[in-house]
Design an enzyme around this catalytic site. Structure first.
Site, PDB file in Angstrom:
ATOM      1  N   ASN A 172      -5.351   4.964  17.466  1.00 18.89           N
ATOM      2  CA  ASN A 172      -6.471   4.959  18.240  1.00 18.89           C
ATOM      3  C   ASN A 172      -6.931   5.760  18.617  1.00 18.89           C
ATOM      4  O   ASN A 172      -8.148   6.635  18.789  1.00 18.89           O
ATOM      5  CB  ASN A 172      -5.997   4.192  19.283  1.00 18.89           C
ATOM      6  CG  ASN A 172      -5.533   2.859  19.091  1.00 18.89           C
ATOM      7  OD1 ASN A 172      -5.988   2.031  17.808  1.00 18.89           O
ATOM      8  ND2 ASN A 172      -5.765   1.902  20.316  1.00 18.89           N
ATOM      9  N   GLU A 173      -6.581   7.465  18.280  1.00 20.39           N
ATOM     10  CA  GLU A 173      -6.828   8.481  18.790  1.00 20.39           C
ATOM     11  C   GLU A 173      -7.450   8.806  17.989  1.00 20.39           C
ATOM     12  O   GLU A 173      -9.523   9.415  17.578  1.00 20.39           O
ATOM     13  CB  GLU A 173      -5.443   9.424  19.241  1.00 20.39           C
ATOM     14  CG  GLU A 173      -5.160   9.441  20.257  1.00 20.39           C
ATOM     15  CD  GLU A 173      -3.652   8.380  20.265  1.00 20.39           C
ATOM     16  OE1 GLU A 173      -3.275   7.895  21.552  1.00 20.39           O
ATOM     17  OE2 GLU A 173      -3.768   7.811  19.348  1.00 20.39           O
ATOM     18  N   SER A 204       4.063  -2.781   4.276  1.00 20.56           N
ATOM     19  CA  SER A 204       4.220  -3.380   4.414  1.00 20.56           C
ATOM     20  C   SER A 204       4.600  -4.083   3.043  1.00 20.56           C
ATOM     21  O   SER A 204       4.347  -4.441   1.785  1.00 20.56           O
ATOM     22  CB  SER A 204       3.149  -3.998   5.200  1.00 20.56           C
ATOM     23  OG  SER A 204       3.009  -3.845   5.800  1.00 20.56           O
ATOM     24  N   GLN A 247       0.632  -1.376  -0.116  1.00 18.09           N
ATOM     25  CA  GLN A 247       0.243   0.302  -0.025  1.00 18.09           C
ATOM     26  C   GLN A 247       1.032   0.963  -0.193  1.00 18.09           C
ATOM     27  O   GLN A 247       1.984   1.711   0.377  1.00 18.09           O
ATOM     28  CB  GLN A 247      -1.039   0.606   1.082  1.00 18.09           C
ATOM     29  CG  GLN A 247      -2.484  -0.234   0.949  1.00 18.09           C
ATOM     30  CD  GLN A 247      -2.973  -0.697   2.290  1.00 18.09           C
ATOM     31  OE1 GLN A 247      -3.738  -1.334   2.185  1.00 18.09           O
ATOM     32  NE2 GLN A 247      -2.917   0.158   3.252  1.00 18.09           N
ATOM     33  N   GLY A 248       0.742   2.175  -0.924  1.00 21.94           N
ATOM     34  CA  GLY A 248       1.110   3.524  -0.897  1.00 21.94           C
ATOM     35  C   GLY A 248      -0.048   4.347  -0.439  1.00 21.94           C
ATOM     36  O   GLY A 248      -0.183   5.226  -1.423  1.00 21.94           O
ATOM     37  N   GLU A 291      -9.722  -3.513   5.694  1.00 15.13           N
ATOM     38  CA  GLU A 291      -8.566  -3.529   6.828  1.00 15.13           C
ATOM     39  C   GLU A 291      -8.830  -3.539   7.955  1.00 15.13           C
ATOM     40  O   GLU A 291      -8.480  -5.008   9.121  1.00 15.13           O
ATOM     41  CB  GLU A 291      -7.380  -2.998   6.542  1.00 15.13           C
ATOM     42  CG  GLU A 291      -5.918  -2.673   7.380  1.00 15.13           C
ATOM     43  CD  GLU A 291      -5.163  -2.113   7.691  1.00 15.13           C
ATOM     44  OE1 GLU A 291      -4.184  -2.213   7.791  1.00 15.13           O
ATOM     45  OE2 GLU A 291      -5.460  -0.950   6.838  1.00 15.13           O
ATOM     46  N   SER A 297      -0.177   5.865   3.678  1.00 15.50           N
ATOM     47  CA  SER A 297       0.531   7.041   4.143  1.00 15.50           C
ATOM     48  C   SER A 297       1.632   7.778   4.044  1.00 15.50           C
ATOM     49  O   SER A 297       2.656   6.955   3.425  1.00 15.50           O
ATOM     50  CB  SER A 297       0.803   5.849   6.250  1.00 15.50           C
ATOM     51  OG  SER A 297      -0.086   4.897   6.763  1.00 15.50           O
TER      52      SER A 297
END
Length: 397
Positions: free
Chosen positions: A377-378, A159, A123-124, A242, A126
């Site tokens: 998580n925030e 990843s 995945q590109g 995901e 982030s």
């Protein structure tokens, strides 16, 4: 359907009992990273030939039309047999396949056959300054007169990118549009000139994640998924897959690992020398974790049942992501503490056999990636507050 599911359970259980590679965990721990990837790709092909790779997929894509309940059965039986899941192909089998099935052109959907043959996607998404706030991404794709796009920019936390044949790429095609509207989704051939892949060494000693650099990378127009500016909407298929579907595998892994730890507690000793399994504090925490694992399983099945009925996975997937990631941290901390200082030696050269490999200290270190990746998580708690609970939006500066 119930009879078919039970027939499938018997079929896959018998097959895994016969075909699960013996001592595969020990084998992978002493293999090179290239050998690990080759092992998983070969295992993927073997599973597909036997009909046990994607039983939940429609038959037209190589599945058995068993739906998400078939995937539940598959994950339960994989856990029961402690069979390897093809981790380097998680993006391929989950994110890439879901995106191609839902949004790909007929030509693009031909890549699904390559996935079933072991093709690795990365995945590109982030970027260094666009992780949790993914819509702030700056990688640019400029359309030329001949219809091709020229991509420049940087991605991170990708990843298995150094082993990938394809990349799911988000890039900004309209810098003047609102940030969610100017993003386009591309399929990128990783052999294209101008791509640099740099592994990121982690605290565990492994380098699963990579940085990607794009310098005048040319992407043909047929490799654009959907229309220009639809990238954010299309990406939701990938992101929600995901956070929800993969919880099936992770929940079963937690069940198996908790049982393993409880078994180990009978021979481990607490600070006073008595069996750890007799310690009230350990028993209470292990029981609490066991209860939460079952709650996670129920939440996951409910979310996927809703998805099967409505055709989409809603913001409840954020609940699953927060719940699982923090439960994983609690469990791996308990397991690490249970084994004491012996568990905190050198991590050696750990291989990617999963987030619950049995080396509890390494697993605890790796567990923190779950609270950061795919939206911290925030950020997920903001989504839950606003989109699940209906609370008013926090003021934006």
């Amino acid at each position: 359907m119930e009879a078919s599911l039970e027939e499938y359970r018997s079929e896959i259980r018998e097959w895994l009992e016969t075909n699960t590679p013996p001592d595969w965990r020990d084998h992978l721990q002493t293999s090179s990273e290239e050998q690990v990837v080759d092992f998983y790709r070969a295992w993927t092909r073997e599973l597909h030939e036997a009909g046990h790779l994607v039983p939940h997929w429609p038959k037209r894509w190589g599945g058995q039309d068993l739906g998400f309940l078939g995937q539940v059965v598959k994950e339960q039986e994989f856990s029961r047999a402690d069979a390897p899941r093809p981790r380097p192909l998680a993006i391929s089998l989950g994110h890439a396949a879901a995106t191609l099935m839902e949004h790909g052109s007929p030509e693009q959907q031909q890549l699904i056959d390559a996935i079933l043959d072991g093709a690795i996607f990365c995945q590109g998404f982030s970027e260094p300054e666009a992780g949790s706030d993914l819509a702030s991404l700056r990688t640019r794709a400029v359309r030329r007169d001949d219809g091709t796009y020229v991509v420049n920019g940087q991605k991170t936390w990708s990843s298995f990118a150094r082993y990938a044949q394809w990349c799911l790429l988000l890039a900004r095609t309209d810098p003047d549009a609102p940030k969610h509207k100017g993003i386009t989704f591309f399929l990128l051939d990783m052999t294209t000139p101008g791509i640099t892949v740099r592994p990121i060494r982690q605290a565990t000693g492994s380098a699963e994640f990579c940085e990607l650099f794009f310098d005048d990378v040319v992407v043909p127009e047929p490799m654009r998924i959907g229309a220009e500016g639809d990238g954010w909407k299309i990406a939701q298929t990938t992101l929600l897959t995901e956070r929800a579907v993969q919880m099936l595998e992770q929940t079963e892994n937690l069940r198996r690992s908790l049982g393993e730890l409880v078994g180990q507690s009978r021979r481990l000793r607490g600070p006073d020398g008595t069996p750890l399994g007799d310690d009230p504090g350990f028993r209470r925490e292990a029981a609490d974790i066991g209860i939460d694992i079952e709650a996670l399983a129920a939440l996951t099945e409910r979310a996927l049942a809703s998805a099967a009925a409505t055709g989409q996975i809603g913001p409840d997937s954020s609940v699953l992501k927060v719940f699982f990631s923090e439960l994983l941290q609690r469990f791996t901390r308990l397991a690490t503490e249970a084994h004491g200082m012996d568990q905190m030696g050198g991590t050696g050269e750990p291989r990617e056999v999963g987030f619950l490999s049995g080396h509890w200290f390494v697993d605890h270190l790796r567990s923190w990636t779950w609270t950061i990746s795919a939206g911290t998580n925030e950020i997920q708690r903001n989504i839950i507050a606003e989109r699940v609970l209906g609370l008013p939006r926090e003021g934006r500066s």
